[in-house]
Structures are given as C-alpha cells and as structure tokens.
Design a protein around this motif. Structure first.
Motif, PDB file in Angstrom:
ATOM      1  N   ASP A   6       0.823  -1.215   0.000  1.00  0.00           N
ATOM      2  CA  ASP A   6       0.000   0.000   0.000  1.00  0.00           C
ATOM      3  C   ASP A   6       0.858   1.266   0.000  1.00  0.00           C
ATOM      4  OD1 ASP A   6      -2.367  -1.516   0.034  1.00  0.00           O
ATOM      5  OD2 ASP A   6      -2.334  -1.624   2.221  1.00  0.00           O
ATOM      6  N   GLY A   7       1.980   1.206  -0.721  1.00  0.00           N
ATOM      7  CA  GLY A   7       2.846   2.367  -0.838  1.00  0.00           C
ATOM      8  C   GLY A   7       3.800   2.588   0.318  1.00  0.00           C
ATOM      9  N   ASN A   8       3.729   1.752   1.344  1.00  0.00           N
ATOM     10  CA  ASN A   8       4.590   1.889   2.520  1.00  0.00           C
ATOM     11  C   ASN A   8       5.668   0.811   2.530  1.00  0.00           C
ATOM     12  OD1 ASN A   8       3.019   4.034   3.777  1.00  0.00           O
ATOM     13  ND2 ASN A   8       1.473   2.454   4.103  1.00  0.00           N
ATOM     14  N   SER A   9       6.879   1.195   2.874  1.00  0.00           N
ATOM     15  CA  SER A   9       7.975   0.248   2.978  1.00  0.00           C
ATOM     16  C   SER A   9       7.694  -0.722   4.130  1.00  0.00           C
ATOM     17  CB  SER A   9       9.281   1.001   3.237  1.00  0.00           C
ATOM     18  OG  SER A   9      10.342   0.098   3.344  1.00  0.00           O
ATOM     19  N   VAL A  10       7.885  -2.020   3.881  1.00  0.00           N
ATOM     20  CA  VAL A  10       7.631  -3.033   4.908  1.00  0.00           C
ATOM     21  C   VAL A  10       8.752  -4.056   4.929  1.00  0.00           C
ATOM     22  CG1 VAL A  10       5.110  -2.825   4.803  1.00  0.00           C
ATOM     23  CG2 VAL A  10       6.261  -4.453   3.309  1.00  0.00           C
ATOM     24  N   GLU A  11       8.865  -4.754   6.055  1.00  0.00           N
ATOM     25  CA  GLU A  11       9.744  -5.910   6.152  1.00  0.00           C
ATOM     26  C   GLU A  11       8.891  -7.144   5.921  1.00  0.00           C
ATOM     27  OE1 GLU A  11      12.321  -6.215   9.508  1.00  0.00           O
ATOM     28  OE2 GLU A  11      12.662  -4.053   9.577  1.00  0.00           O
ATOM     29  N   PHE A  12       9.427  -8.093   5.165  1.00  0.00           N
ATOM     30  CA  PHE A  12       8.694  -9.314   4.844  1.00  0.00           C
ATOM     31  C   PHE A  12       8.330 -10.045   6.129  1.00  0.00           C
ATOM     32  CE2 PHE A  12       8.341 -13.732   3.330  1.00  0.00           C
ATOM     33  CZ  PHE A  12       7.441 -13.545   2.297  1.00  0.00           C
ATOM     34  N   ASN A  13       7.065 -10.458   6.240  1.00  0.00           N
ATOM     35  CA  ASN A  13       6.624 -11.141   7.447  1.00  0.00           C
ATOM     36  C   ASN A  13       5.686 -12.299   7.107  1.00  0.00           C
ATOM     37  OD1 ASN A  13       3.927 -10.141   7.145  1.00  0.00           O
ATOM     38  ND2 ASN A  13       4.510  -8.234   8.152  1.00  0.00           N
ATOM     39  N   LYS A  14       5.144 -12.930   8.115  1.00  0.00           N
ATOM     40  CA  LYS A  14       4.286 -14.106   7.945  1.00  0.00           C
ATOM     41  C   LYS A  14       3.038 -13.798   7.111  1.00  0.00           C
ATOM     42  CE  LYS A  14       2.144 -17.706  10.758  1.00  0.00           C
ATOM     43  NZ  LYS A  14       1.941 -18.209  12.111  1.00  0.00           N
ATOM     44  N   HIS A  16       2.745 -11.569   4.698  1.00  0.00           N
ATOM     45  CA  HIS A  16       3.150 -11.453   3.304  1.00  0.00           C
ATOM     46  C   HIS A  16       3.410 -12.837   2.711  1.00  0.00           C
ATOM     47  CE1 HIS A  16       4.808  -7.492   4.999  1.00  0.00           C
ATOM     48  NE2 HIS A  16       3.587  -7.288   4.542  1.00  0.00           N
ATOM     49  N   CYS A  17       4.024 -13.700   3.497  1.00  0.00           N
ATOM     50  CA  CYS A  17       4.285 -15.070   3.052  1.00  0.00           C
ATOM     51  C   CYS A  17       2.968 -15.792   2.769  1.00  0.00           C
ATOM     52  CB  CYS A  17       5.101 -15.805   4.110  1.00  0.00           C
ATOM     53  SG  CYS A  17       5.673 -17.420   3.586  1.00  0.00           S
ATOM     54  N   LYS A  18       1.996 -15.616   3.642  1.00  0.00           N
ATOM     55  CA  LYS A  18       0.687 -16.252   3.453  1.00  0.00           C
ATOM     56  C   LYS A  18      -0.006 -15.746   2.185  1.00  0.00           C
ATOM     57  CE  LYS A  18      -3.706 -17.266   5.780  1.00  0.00           C
ATOM     58  NZ  LYS A  18      -4.170 -17.886   4.590  1.00  0.00           N
ATOM     59  N   LEU A  19       0.144 -14.460   1.885  1.00  0.00           N
ATOM     60  CA  LEU A  19      -0.431 -13.930   0.639  1.00  0.00           C
ATOM     61  C   LEU A  19       0.109 -14.691  -0.571  1.00  0.00           C
ATOM     62  CD1 LEU A  19      -0.268 -10.044   1.160  1.00  0.00           C
ATOM     63  CD2 LEU A  19      -2.326 -11.456   1.099  1.00  0.00           C
ATOM     64  N   LEU A  20       1.412 -14.907  -0.590  1.00  0.00           N
ATOM     65  CA  LEU A  20       2.042 -15.624  -1.702  1.00  0.00           C
ATOM     66  C   LEU A  20       1.638 -17.100  -1.723  1.00  0.00           C
ATOM     67  CD1 LEU A  20       5.346 -13.776  -1.245  1.00  0.00           C
ATOM     68  CD2 LEU A  20       4.286 -13.986  -3.479  1.00  0.00           C
ATOM     69  N   LEU A  69      -1.448  -8.703  -4.457  1.00  0.00           N
ATOM     70  CA  LEU A  69      -1.880  -9.974  -3.872  1.00  0.00           C
ATOM     71  C   LEU A  69      -2.926  -9.765  -2.786  1.00  0.00           C
ATOM     72  CD1 LEU A  69       1.461 -11.952  -3.584  1.00  0.00           C
ATOM     73  CD2 LEU A  69      -0.267 -12.089  -5.373  1.00  0.00           C
ATOM     74  N   LYS A  70      -2.821  -8.670  -2.062  1.00  0.00           N
ATOM     75  CA  LYS A  70      -3.773  -8.366  -0.992  1.00  0.00           C
ATOM     76  C   LYS A  70      -5.191  -8.213  -1.548  1.00  0.00           C
ATOM     77  CE  LYS A  70      -4.609  -4.595   2.084  1.00  0.00           C
ATOM     78  NZ  LYS A  70      -4.070  -3.360   2.642  1.00  0.00           N
ATOM     79  N   THR A  71      -5.316  -7.755  -2.772  1.00  0.00           N
ATOM     80  CA  THR A  71      -6.640  -7.526  -3.368  1.00  0.00           C
ATOM     81  C   THR A  71      -7.204  -8.768  -4.050  1.00  0.00           C
ATOM     82  OG1 THR A  71      -5.730  -6.755  -5.476  1.00  0.00           O
ATOM     83  CG2 THR A  71      -6.099  -5.104  -3.756  1.00  0.00           C
ATOM     84  N   LYS A  72      -6.410  -9.816  -4.211  1.00  0.00           N
ATOM     85  CA  LYS A  72      -6.886 -11.041  -4.860  1.00  0.00           C
ATOM     86  C   LYS A  72      -7.787 -11.813  -3.911  1.00  0.00           C
ATOM     87  CE  LYS A  72      -4.568 -10.321  -8.551  1.00  0.00           C
ATOM     88  NZ  LYS A  72      -5.199  -9.848  -9.747  1.00  0.00           N
ATOM     89  N   LYS A  73      -8.856 -12.361  -4.447  1.00  0.00           N
ATOM     90  CA  LYS A  73      -9.836 -13.069  -3.616  1.00  0.00           C
ATOM     91  C   LYS A  73      -9.747 -14.579  -3.720  1.00  0.00           C
ATOM     92  CE  LYS A  73     -11.872  -9.225  -2.458  1.00  0.00           C
ATOM     93  NZ  LYS A  73     -11.245  -8.512  -1.404  1.00  0.00           N
TER      94      LYS A  73
END
Length: 80
Positions: A6-14, A16-20, A69-73
């Motif tokens: 969402d335009g914000n810098s993030v560190e990869f976390n659980k 994000h892994c689940k989204l993939l 990926l966050k917007t995929k259903k």
C-alpha cells in the motif's frame, strides 16, 4: 531490495508469506510443500524450491506485488 505494501515500505513477514502461499496455491504443490498429518493439527513445511520461488516473485515487482496480492480473492488464482 525495498518491499512495499500500500505504498509503505515493509519488512517481509508471515502475513506477506501467506499472501504468496495462498495466491500461488503452494500448499497443493508437492515440490513446494510437505504436509505433516501425524498430529491432530496439520503442519506445513516448505522446500528450498518454494523459498526461491517466493524470492523470485518478490523481486519481479517489489513495489507492487504485495498490494496486488492483498486484493486477490481466489487462492491459487495464478498458474505458473
């Protein structure tokens, strides 16, 4: 590599892994995932091949992939 959600810098976390994992339906791919069903609760273990795949996907578009990926259903929506 900078990773963004969402335009914000993030560190990869659980999360994000689940989204993939959900998007690429990695739990159903035997070369990516082993399911341990010895206990009442299933445990999922991912291979080195799965980790390398995730890294390659993140590197393709680090500024937008997590937001997309966050917007995929539908889990497993993309074949590879």
């Amino acid at each position: 590599m900078g990773l963004f959600l969402d335009g914000n810098s993030v560190e990869f976390n659980k999360y994000h892994c689940k989204l993939l994992i959900d998007y690429f339906d990695m739990k159903s791919k035997a070369d990516f995932c082993y399911v341990d069903k010895h206990d009442k609760m299933e445990r999922y273990y991912y291979s080195q091949k799965a980790a390398e795949f995730v890294l390659r996907e993140l590197c393709k578009d680090p500024e937008n992939i997590l937001t997309k990926l966050k917007t995929k259903k539908v889990p497993g929506a993309k074949a590879f």
